[in-house]
Design a protein around this motif. Structure first.
Motif, short mmCIF file in Angstrom:
data_model
loop_
_atom_site.label_atom_id
_atom_site.label_comp_id
_atom_site.label_asym_id
_atom_site.label_seq_id
_atom_site.Cartn_x
_atom_site.Cartn_y
_atom_site.Cartn_z
N TRP A 184 4.33 -1.64 -3.27
CA TRP A 184 3.36 -0.55 -3.24
C TRP A 184 2.12 -0.87 -2.41
CZ3 TRP A 184 6.70 2.63 -4.29
CH2 TRP A 184 7.60 2.48 -5.34
N GLN A 216 1.01 5.48 4.80
CA GLN A 216 1.67 4.56 3.86
C GLN A 216 0.71 4.15 2.75
OE1 GLN A 216 2.85 1.61 6.71
NE2 GLN A 216 4.90 2.49 7.01
N SER A 248 0.51 7.10 0.33
CA SER A 248 1.71 7.21 -0.50
C SER A 248 1.80 6.06 -1.50
CB SER A 248 2.96 7.23 0.38
OG SER A 248 3.06 8.45 1.08
N ASN A 249 1.44 4.87 -1.07
CA ASN A 249 1.47 3.72 -1.98
C ASN A 249 0.49 3.91 -3.12
OD1 ASN A 249 3.44 2.35 -0.57
ND2 ASN A 249 1.99 1.21 0.69
N THR A 273 9.77 1.25 5.40
CA THR A 273 9.45 0.36 4.27
C THR A 273 10.37 0.56 3.08
OG1 THR A 273 7.79 1.93 3.44
CG2 THR A 273 7.01 0.15 4.90
N ILE A 274 10.87 1.79 2.89
CA ILE A 274 11.69 2.07 1.71
C ILE A 274 13.03 2.71 2.07
CG2 ILE A 274 11.84 3.40 -0.44
CD1 ILE A 274 8.86 2.97 -0.83
N GLU A 312 6.58 8.52 6.30
CA GLU A 312 5.92 7.23 6.52
C GLU A 312 6.62 6.08 5.81
OE1 GLU A 312 3.58 9.38 3.22
OE2 GLU A 312 4.57 9.87 5.11
N ARG A 313 7.58 6.40 4.93
CA ARG A 313 8.29 5.35 4.21
C ARG A 313 9.67 5.07 4.79
NH1 ARG A 313 6.28 6.55 -2.04
NH2 ARG A 313 4.80 4.80 -2.00
N GLU A 344 3.17 -1.93 4.32
CA GLU A 344 2.84 -1.03 5.42
C GLU A 344 3.18 -1.70 6.75
OE1 GLU A 344 -1.69 -1.27 6.52
OE2 GLU A 344 -1.53 -0.90 4.35
#
Length: 239
Positions: free
Chosen positions: A79, A92, A95-96, A138-139, A134-135, A82
């Motif tokens: 979390w 990011q 959102s985190n 990262t996700i 944006e994820r 980025e």
């Protein structure tokens, strides 16, 4: 048992009752019958969406835990992850922060909750936010993409977001026959998403679903919606 118009108006509000009065040409008894039918359709849909919510959070957990074992903790490195250009990093971070806030809320009533309890307490919006643009790096790409074979992040995020909005409208007993709710379209997209995640579970839920049967019981002739197929069933199967 009949309900006086004035009582129904105070209960539902003039605006909400007015929607049903318009459809039933000012017949208050028919309007309340339609309102009750609407609530039954919403309840039937919510049951099926609830089954999907359970499977999607478990599929996400299966992917997230091997990648980051402490992901249910708001202090998890997941979390704060980025990368990319500064504009992307700002999104990011936003959102985190929202995800950490959601995890914090899930813990409010049970500070010593296990990861399983935290997962169960997270709202559908938490899962929908995991596929934001944006994820992607990262996700989505490293963790979640395999849950949706052959599908890109964008279409999945669109479907998850629309399903979350649909779920919220159902939970507030909004009219399922309105253009805003778009029940036929929403059910078709839900069918596609559920089937993509797990066709066997989707068919199992569909075989027990009361959605098609309840839609067919619409008390206003001509208002009933046409749903060609739903979770492995057709209107003929529902008879």
């Amino acid at each position: 048992m009949s309900l006086p118009y004035s009582t129904a108006q105070r209960w539902l509000s003039p605006h909400r009752l007015g929607v049903y009065m318009t459809v039933t040409s000012g017949d208050s008894h028919a309007a309340l019958e339609l309102y009750e039918w609407n609530a039954e359709v919403a309840s039937a849909c919510l049951r099926d969406v609830g089954h999907f919510e359970v499977i999607i959070r478990n599929r996400y957990e299966e992917r997230l835990t091997p990648h980051q074992s402490d992901w249910t903790a708001k202090s998890s490195p997941l979390w704060v992850a980025e990368n990319g250009i500064e504009q992307t990093r700002r999104k990011q971070r936003y959102s985190n922060r929202k995800s950490r806030d959601a995890l914090d809320r899930a813990l409010q009533d049970a500070p010593q909750a296990t990861p399983g309890h935290i997962i169960a307490n997270l709202m559908f919006g938490f899962w929908a936010s995991m596929t934001r643009s944006e994820r992607e790096s990262t996700i989505w790409t490293p963790i979640l993409s395999g849950i949706f074979p052959g599908k890109g992040r964008g279409p999945i995020h669109d479907q998850m977001t629309k399903l979350n909005n649909f779920r919220n409208r159902l939970a507030h007993w909004e009219p399922v026959f309105s253009n805003t709710t778009g029940l036929e379209f929403q059910l078709r997209k839900f069918d596609e998403l559920f089937t993509l995640v797990d066709n066997d579970v989707a068919n199992w839920v569909g075989a027990r679903s009361t959605v098609l049967d309840t839609i067919d019981e619409c008390p206003v002739p001509g208002l009933s919606l046409s749903v060609s197929s739903y979770l492995g069933r057709t209107p003929t199967d529902a008879e």
